[in-house]
Every structure is written in C-alpha cells, then in structure tokens.
Design an enzyme around this catalytic site. Structure first.
Site, PDB file in Angstrom:
ATOM      1  N   GLN A 171     -42.738   6.764   8.497  1.00  0.00           N
ATOM      2  CA  GLN A 171     -41.959   7.247   9.627  1.00  0.00           C
ATOM      3  C   GLN A 171     -40.650   6.480   9.785  1.00  0.00           C
ATOM      4  OE1 GLN A 171     -43.427   6.564  13.723  1.00  0.00           O
ATOM      5  NE2 GLN A 171     -43.316   8.783  13.991  1.00  0.00           N
ATOM      6  N   ASP A 204      -4.915   4.826   6.976  1.00  0.00           N
ATOM      7  CA  ASP A 204      -4.385   6.021   7.640  1.00  0.00           C
ATOM      8  C   ASP A 204      -4.324   5.841   9.159  1.00  0.00           C
ATOM      9  OD1 ASP A 204      -3.536   8.831   6.819  1.00  0.00           O
ATOM     10  OD2 ASP A 204      -4.849   9.251   8.524  1.00  0.00           O
ATOM     11  N   ALA A 256     -33.160   1.842   4.553  1.00  0.00           N
ATOM     12  CA  ALA A 256     -34.267   2.717   4.168  1.00  0.00           C
ATOM     13  C   ALA A 256     -34.736   2.421   2.749  1.00  0.00           C
ATOM     14  CB  ALA A 256     -33.850   4.185   4.294  1.00  0.00           C
ATOM     15  N   TRP A 294       0.823  -1.205   0.000  1.00  0.00           N
ATOM     16  CA  TRP A 294       0.000   0.000   0.000  1.00  0.00           C
ATOM     17  C   TRP A 294       0.864   1.265   0.000  1.00  0.00           C
ATOM     18  CZ3 TRP A 294      -4.025  -2.472  -1.285  1.00  0.00           C
ATOM     19  CH2 TRP A 294      -4.462  -3.605  -0.613  1.00  0.00           C
ATOM     20  N   ALA A 295       1.895   1.274  -0.826  1.00  0.00           N
ATOM     21  CA  ALA A 295       2.779   2.443  -0.951  1.00  0.00           C
ATOM     22  C   ALA A 295       2.128   3.445  -1.906  1.00  0.00           C
ATOM     23  CB  ALA A 295       4.148   2.020  -1.446  1.00  0.00           C
ATOM     24  N   THR A 296       1.167   4.180  -1.395  1.00  0.00           N
ATOM     25  CA  THR A 296       0.264   4.978  -2.223  1.00  0.00           C
ATOM     26  C   THR A 296       0.998   5.907  -3.177  1.00  0.00           C
ATOM     27  OG1 THR A 296      -1.293   4.947  -0.387  1.00  0.00           O
ATOM     28  CG2 THR A 296      -1.718   6.519  -2.136  1.00  0.00           C
TER      29      THR A 296
END
Length: 288
Positions: free
Chosen positions: A155, A239, A213, A12-14
C-alpha cells in the site's frame, strides 16, 4: 545613427554560440540603450531604455573577432545536451535597421515572450512526470525486493505512485488550460505563471517520491531517476525562477486595484453559472 554598438556579458545565452562558437544564424539580443553612459535610474526609466536587436552571423563576421566571444560552456548537472554558453559582446556593430523593438517597446515584447514560455515549462514538467511514473510503476510491478510478491502489492508504494499520477494529471490539465488561453484571454498571463510554478515544483516532488517508492536502488546509475532528478531540479530555476520572478509577477497582479481573481479562469466578465445559479465573481453577489 546608421548603426548600433552592443557590449555586455551574458551567462546561459541558450544556443547563441552556433555550431562553431562564432554565433547562431540569427539572434534576438535584448539590451539597454546607453547613449549617455549612465544606466542609473528607477525601474520605469530602466524599462524605457530596453530594446531588442537582431544579430546575424553576417553581422558577427563583419566585426573584429573579439567583438563576439564565447568565454565558456558551463557544465550543468542536468539537461546536458543544452548549449548555454557564457558570451561577451565587445562593441559589436550592427546596422540600425536591425532594431527589432526600439527603446520603450523592448520590455513589453520580452515580457510577452516569457509569459508564453512559462506555460511551456508546464509541458516539459508533465513529460518528465509521465516518464517518472511509468519508470516507477514498471519497477514496482516486476521487482519483489527479495519479498514474495512485487512491491506494487504494498500500500505504501501504491500511495506514492498515486501521488505522482495525480500531480501529472493535474499539471497536464493546467498546462492545457494555460496554453489554450494565451491567445484568447488577456488575463491568461496569471495562468501561465501559475502553471510554471505548480508543474515544475511538482515534477521535483514526483521524482523524490518515485525514488522513495523504488528504494535505495533508485540512487544507482542503472536506474533513470538520478537523471530525471537532475533535469527536474532545473525546471523551477530557469525561464524566470519561481521565487524571484514568477511568484513576484503574480504578486504584482494581486496588488493591482482592478485585479479580478477569476478573469484568467472564466474571462474578463468573470461570470459563471452553476446549476441555474448565476454568480458574479466580481461583485460577489448571486441571482437565482
């Protein structure tokens, strides 16, 4: 020493792969000094060895091709446009002048950078919750679900939408407060971590309730909720994960001898006035 050697694996070496898997124009690489080939020791000893190096595209091109390699681009269930490669440095040589933070100072710089980014995750979460609410509200106003009126008249649906709206507004306020306090209040690190935890976890719950919903149709790929859920699930994890990192950072703050519970809110004096009543939060006393 006129140069440094870098060797490690990183997942994950962005964005560090660049456009062609031969490195970005500029990288800040966090690593640990291994002059004695012995990385064992206490946490404090380990932190004292952390340093930050600048690696440029020219540095990579000046080394053998195997010195920097992209091993894989792991697939992700969300944030599919993000580049997070698995990379390997193998004795990549960079000039000593590329040292951005020498051993003993690197850990502090990284901690400060990750405190600021924690608050930014709050902003990402708010953006996702906003779209989530708007999408669910739009569906509820135009879809009858084979009934006689739009489901916004039910409701139970409105209650779920209200939960999402409240979370979004509360998260927005906390994010604004955390970001505005970062450069003005030394105790704002606590707010930043709380923002990351609160907002990211509420983003996940908001998508869940939006899908409840809307109903089973929300699970179809014609609706945006599946994409939003895949993106939201990452927010508590990256992060600095909420469980392993961010909550532990706040735990460490709570445990310090001189911890002031309201310094991050009101400033280091932690004195507030409510309708003529002055209250000293530190001492727990009040004076009319």
């Amino acid at each position: 020493m006129d140069s440094e050697l870098i060797s490690f694996l990183q997942m994950w070496a962005t964005n560090c792969a660049g456009w062609d898997d031969r490195g970005a124009d500029l990288q800040c690489v966090t690593c640990r000094l291994d002059s004695a080939h012995n990385l064992a020791g206490s946490t404090d000893e380990a932190k004292s060895k952390i340093m930050v190096l600048i690696v440029t595209r020219a540095d990579i091109e000046g080394n053998p091709k195997t010195a920097y390699e992209v091993l894989d681009h792991p697939g992700t269930i969300g944030h599919v446009a993000v580049s997070g490669p698995h990379i390997r440095f193998s004795n990549l040589r960079v000039p000593a002048k590329n040292v951005l933070a020498p051993p003993g100072h690197g850990a502090e710089i990284i901690e400060v950078a990750f405190i600021a980014s924690a608050a930014l995750v709050g902003a990402m979460s708010v953006g996702l919750m906003r779209r989530c609410f708007e999408s669910a509200l739009d569906f509820a106003k135009r879809d009858h679900r084979n009934g006689t009126a739009p489901i916004i008249t039910l409701q139970s649906v409105v209650d779920l939408l209200l939960n999402i709206k409240i979370r979004c507004e509360a998260s927005r306020a906390l994010t604004w407060k955390a970001c505005s306090a970062l450069e003005a209040n030394p105790a704002a690190a606590e707010l930043a971590c709380e923002t990351k935890i609160f907002c990211s976890e509420n983003a996940v719950q908001s998508v869940v309730e939006a899908m409840n919903a809307v109903g089973v149709v929300s699970y179809g790929d014609s609706q945006p909720f599946g994409i939003m859920m895949n993106d939201a699930l990452c927010l508590p994890l990256f992060d600095g994960g909420n469980v392993g990192v961010r909550r532990r950072q706040i735990e460490a703050l709570f445990s310090t001898e001189d911890y002031d519970p309201w310094a991050s809110t009101f400033g280091k004096t932690s004195r507030t006035v409510f309708r003529g009543l002055e209250y000293d939060n530190r001492a727990g006393s009040s004076n009319a």
